[in-house]
Design an enzyme around this catalytic site. Structure first.
Site, PDB file in Angstrom:
ATOM      1  N   CYS A   2     -42.570 -15.265 -13.359  1.00 19.78           N
ATOM      2  CA  CYS A   2     -41.981 -13.754 -13.694  1.00 19.78           C
ATOM      3  C   CYS A   2     -42.904 -12.970 -12.850  1.00 19.78           C
ATOM      4  O   CYS A   2     -43.849 -13.231 -12.526  1.00 19.78           O
ATOM      5  CB  CYS A   2     -42.071 -13.362 -15.253  1.00 19.78           C
ATOM      6  N   ARG A  27     -40.396 -14.298  -5.902  1.00 21.32           N
ATOM      7  CA  ARG A  27     -40.873 -15.155  -6.693  1.00 21.32           C
ATOM      8  C   ARG A  27     -39.980 -15.919  -7.479  1.00 21.32           C
ATOM      9  O   ARG A  27     -40.417 -17.179  -8.036  1.00 21.32           O
ATOM     10  CB  ARG A  27     -41.591 -14.423  -7.900  1.00 21.32           C
ATOM     11  N   TRP A  70     -38.413 -15.246 -15.044  1.00 25.88           N
ATOM     12  CA  TRP A  70     -38.048 -16.832 -14.816  1.00 25.88           C
ATOM     13  C   TRP A  70     -38.205 -17.396 -16.341  1.00 25.88           C
ATOM     14  O   TRP A  70     -39.084 -17.561 -16.769  1.00 25.88           O
ATOM     15  CB  TRP A  70     -39.025 -17.211 -13.856  1.00 25.88           C
ATOM     16  N   ASN A  96     -45.656 -12.163 -18.320  1.00 24.58           N
ATOM     17  CA  ASN A  96     -45.662 -13.277 -17.469  1.00 24.58           C
ATOM     18  C   ASN A  96     -46.475 -14.160 -18.158  1.00 24.58           C
ATOM     19  O   ASN A  96     -47.631 -14.000 -18.394  1.00 24.58           O
ATOM     20  CB  ASN A  96     -45.999 -12.787 -15.960  1.00 24.58           C
ATOM     21  N   GLY A  97     -45.864 -15.342 -18.569  1.00 23.42           N
ATOM     22  CA  GLY A  97     -46.763 -16.385 -19.381  1.00 23.42           C
ATOM     23  C   GLY A  97     -46.060 -16.828 -20.628  1.00 23.42           C
ATOM     24  O   GLY A  97     -44.852 -16.680 -20.820  1.00 23.42           O
ATOM     25  N   GLU A 479     -42.808 -41.014  -0.846  1.00 23.13           N
ATOM     26  CA  GLU A 479     -43.047 -39.411  -0.857  1.00 23.13           C
ATOM     27  C   GLU A 479     -43.985 -38.967   0.497  1.00 23.13           C
ATOM     28  O   GLU A 479     -43.676 -37.889   0.812  1.00 23.13           O
ATOM     29  CB  GLU A 479     -43.668 -39.222  -2.512  1.00 23.13           C
ATOM     30  N   LYS A 483     -42.519 -36.251   2.757  1.00 21.30           N
ATOM     31  CA  LYS A 483     -43.103 -35.004   3.296  1.00 21.30           C
ATOM     32  C   LYS A 483     -43.358 -34.638   4.467  1.00 21.30           C
ATOM     33  O   LYS A 483     -43.126 -33.819   5.109  1.00 21.30           O
ATOM     34  CB  LYS A 483     -44.371 -35.085   2.384  1.00 21.30           C
ATOM     35  N   GLU A 486     -39.821 -34.626   6.587  1.00 28.17           N
ATOM     36  CA  GLU A 486     -39.194 -33.191   6.568  1.00 28.17           C
ATOM     37  C   GLU A 486     -39.646 -32.224   7.122  1.00 28.17           C
ATOM     38  O   GLU A 486     -38.929 -31.228   7.235  1.00 28.17           O
ATOM     39  CB  GLU A 486     -38.941 -32.905   5.058  1.00 28.17           C
ATOM     40  N   HIS A 502     -42.904 -58.901   5.594  1.00 27.58           N
ATOM     41  CA  HIS A 502     -41.255 -58.954   5.557  1.00 27.58           C
ATOM     42  C   HIS A 502     -40.466 -58.299   6.600  1.00 27.58           C
ATOM     43  O   HIS A 502     -39.522 -58.409   6.700  1.00 27.58           O
ATOM     44  CB  HIS A 502     -40.780 -58.935   4.326  1.00 27.58           C
ATOM     45  N   LYS A 601     -32.897 -25.646  -0.070  1.00 27.85           N
ATOM     46  CA  LYS A 601     -33.876 -25.901  -1.442  1.00 27.85           C
ATOM     47  C   LYS A 601     -33.192 -26.453  -2.542  1.00 27.85           C
ATOM     48  O   LYS A 601     -33.595 -27.273  -3.205  1.00 27.85           O
ATOM     49  CB  LYS A 601     -34.535 -24.597  -1.671  1.00 27.85           C
TER      50      LYS A 601
HETATM   51  C1  F6R Z   1     -38.246 -33.010  -0.902  1.00 24.62           C
HETATM   52  C2  F6R Z   1     -37.448 -32.271  -1.647  1.00 24.62           C
HETATM   53  C3  F6R Z   1     -36.100 -32.680  -1.987  1.00 24.62           C
HETATM   54  C4  F6R Z   1     -35.826 -32.545  -3.513  1.00 24.62           C
HETATM   55  C5  F6R Z   1     -34.256 -33.070  -3.791  1.00 24.62           C
HETATM   56  C6  F6R Z   1     -34.187 -32.968  -5.297  1.00 24.62           C
HETATM   57  O1  F6R Z   1     -39.525 -32.340  -0.565  1.00 24.62           O
HETATM   58  O2  F6R Z   1     -37.491 -31.101  -2.111  1.00 24.62           O
HETATM   59  O3  F6R Z   1     -35.962 -34.248  -1.847  1.00 24.62           O
HETATM   60  O4  F6R Z   1     -36.804 -33.246  -4.340  1.00 24.62           O
HETATM   61  O5  F6R Z   1     -33.537 -32.376  -3.154  1.00 24.62           O
HETATM   62  O6  F6R Z   1     -34.210 -31.780  -5.478  1.00 24.62           O
HETATM   63  P1  F6R Z   1     -34.106 -31.240  -7.291  1.00 24.62           P
HETATM   64  O7  F6R Z   1     -35.611 -31.680  -7.775  1.00 24.62           O
HETATM   65  O8  F6R Z   1     -33.998 -29.798  -7.350  1.00 24.62           O
HETATM   66  O9  F6R Z   1     -33.042 -32.049  -7.944  1.00 24.62           O
END
Ligand code: F6R
Length: 606
Positions: A2, A27, A70, A96-97, A479, A483, A486, A502, A601
């Protein structure tokens, strides 16, 4: 998270506040609201533009408070939007909190005759101040009394209709910045909405309260003792201020790791009894005790969180667990029944593939649960029950702090389900204590970020990277690679360390580095053998291992040290240097870390 903003001065407060909310929009939020003693309160669900539409002719007044919400408690509706007021509509609060003891305070106030309009925790605050003012009608004193009664986190701004020039701000765990102008003063969650008016700021510390009028700013402790603090000059741009002074949101969000764990855990552990208290699961708690199997669904990083969750839940709850990609699950004919938990993990709560998996699970009679960060999102609404992450909005496209909170929430769920079954209280207590110690350990890792940056620079010319891990850290291999690829667009692969022989081992030569996640745990010896295999093929190896482990030095080119915790929680620490390594690697290549090409996102399409 928030955003709060408040103004007291000579100018058009309505215009200043709406403008300020716009610079806090980054935010992430789901509703907005504003209160001016001279104009009243206006709220809107959705963006600030919706709020603007409701005040076409502007607002009257020279002071006021404003908020972007939020959601953490209660759906993102207009009713739940801030500001919130007491019974008489005279005391107004933006917050906020999370007020942890809001339930007991609310019950007390209801007994004293107060009625509540929203389902937020925040609404108890104006009622509490109002209640104290009945005994002694002194706004300041009543506010101090109320602040001393609430428990939890807050960045707050409070206003009283009958003293319109005065704003009281308070901080406990959520940032509050005071902006000092000429004949005007400001309060905000970060400096971004203040900078166009003044560059003189004072940062409140936890447990401090500021009382502002247009010409005076006084800072006190919660015991009303005066605090002397010099103003600071901020030389940041608004954009840098939004990133908390960091160059990118991704780095800011990695750095938030300790607070994220604290927020995910807040109020949810009873360590001495070895129990987890998950309010969002209360209404299905009985059914949960009868469940026979768990299927976890998620995509990308959330799927990898699920893979680690599988190890946690199977080891400590005794329930069989499978993990599925949302994008595959929906096209199969999964065998589910009313004794199956289908658990969706999603930061956004909107990922189409994960959502469809949940819908399919519901059709087949499963009990659907969510570990979701965005309150009121579609997955949060459509699941039968769930656990919110409380990680705050994640803006960088690459998921970082959300994963830390997902793993923490999975550990809580493990205690919750485990204690319904075979887990002993002492085992629950041990996990709880280890969870509570994580924030400090993450802080220690974050302090080593310069060394990680130097290492990332050293390897930034590599065209390929392999990540390997086992058991609890198996998913981190995938993971870590995700990271890196991407945000830096290089070829990176994750591999279960035992699978090297393998096939993947064939790729290794002196130009193909490997990052081996090898903490000193129950599979450490096996990891050492895998590292030997790579070294024998001249592959450079970066090892991520336990602090103080010098034995591994002779086998590796570089080492990332991480503090030790219990085996099931080690990934929550290990993931942090992996995130930092990917971040600095991409930064060194001059890439747009926060907005990598071709990615969104929130993936709301198949
Ligand atoms: C990687 C990344 C994506 C999300 C995926 C799922 O850094 O951000 O792989 O993890 O698109 O997204 P959510 O968690 O929003 O369902």
């Amino acid at each position: 998270m928030c955003g709060i903003f408040a103004y007291t001065g000579e100018k058009d407060a309505g215009a200043i506040l709406i403008d300020g909310l716009t610079s806090l929009e980054y935010r992430g939020y789901d509703s907005a609201g504003i209160y001016l003693p001279d104009s009243g309160c206006i709220k809107a669900a959705g963006p600030v533009s919706e709020l603007r539409k409701k005040i076409p002719g502007g607002l009257k007044g020279h002071s006021g408070i404003a908020h972007l919400r939020w959601a953490t408690h209660g759906e993102p509706t207009e009713e739940n939007a801030h500001p919130h007021s007491g019974e008489a509509g005279e005391i107004w609060v933006v917050h906020n909190g999370i007020i942890e003891n809001f339930k007991e305070l609310k019950e007390k106030l209801q007994k004293a005759g107060h009625t509540f309009k929203s389902s937020t925790d925040t609404e108890v605050m104006p009622h509490l101040i109002e209640e104290h003012m009945k005994a002694e009608p002194d706004f300041e004193k009543a506010t101090f009394k109320a602040l001393n009664e609430i428990r939890g986190t807050y960045g707050m701004a409070i206003q009283y209709k009958n003293e319109p020039d005065k704003i009281i701000a308070a901080r406990m765990g959520a940032p509050v910045v005071i902006g000092l102008g000429e004949g005007e003063n400001f309060v905000a969650s970060d400096a971004s909405p203040i900078l166009r008016h003044t560059r003189q700021v004072v940062y409140l510390h936890d447990g401090e309260v500021a009382v502002l009028t247009p010409t005076i700013h006084s800072i006190y402790t919660l015991d009303a003792l005066k605090v002397e603090r010099q103003a600071e000059e901020v030389d940041w741009s608004t954009e840098v201020a939004q990133k908390g002074g960091y160059e990118h949101f991704m780095l800011k969000e990695i750095m938030e790791g300790p607070e994220v764990v604290e927020n995910t855990l807040r109020g949810r552990l009873i360590p001495e009894q070895g129990l987890a208290r998950l309010g969002g699961l209360e209404r299905v708690a009985g059914r949960l005790g009868e469940m026979e199997r768990i299927i976890i669904v998620g995509c990308g990083t959330a799927y990898y969180a699920g893979l680690t969750g599988e190890y946690m839940l199977e080891e400590f709850s005794g329930l069989p667990v499978e993990v599925e990609l949302g994008s595959e699950f929906r096209y199969r004919k999964p065998v589910l029944n009313n004794r199956t938990i289908l658990l969706a993990i999603s930061q956004s709560g909107e990922t189409a593939d994960t959502l469809e998996a949940i819908r399919e699970g519901k059709r087949r009679g499963a009990l659907t649960l969510g570990i979701v960060n965005t309150v009121g999102s579609t997955i949060a609404r459509e699941t039968d029950a769930g656990v919110y992450n409380h990680a705050g909005p994640e803006i960088g496209v690459a998921s970082t702090k959300a994963l830390v909170s997902q793993l923490t929430a999975l550990a809580l769920l493990t205690i919750f389900l485990g204690r319904q079954r075979t887990m002993a209280a002492s085992e629950g207590s041990e996990i709880a204590a280890a969870l509570l110690a994580l924030p400090e350990k993450i802080r220690m890792i974050l302090e080593t970020r310069e060394a990680i940056e130097a290492m990332a620079k050293k390897y930034a010319a590599s065209r390929d990277f392999l990540y390997i891990g086992r058991k609890y850290n198996y998913s981190l291999a995938f993971e870590g690679a995700l990271k890196l690829k991407e945000i830096s667009y290089i070829h990176a692969e994750g591999c279960g360390a035992g699978e090297m022989k393998h096939g993947p081992l064939a790729m290794i030569d002196e130009n193909f580095p490997t990052l081996a996640i090898a903490p000193q745990d129950s599979v450490y010896e096996k990891m050492l053998s895998n590292i030997q295999e790579i070294k024998a093929r001249k592959g450079p190896v970066i090892a991520l291992t336990t602090e103080g482990n010098t034995d591994i030095e002779s086998l590796t080119s570089d080492i990332l040290y991480v503090p030790k915790t219990i085996e099931m929680l080690q990934p929550i620490l290990n993931v942090v240097p992996l995130q930092l390594f990917a971040y600095y690697f991409a930064k060194e290549k001059g890439l747009n870390v926060d907005r990598p090409r071709n990615l969104a996102k929130s993936v709301t399409v198949e």
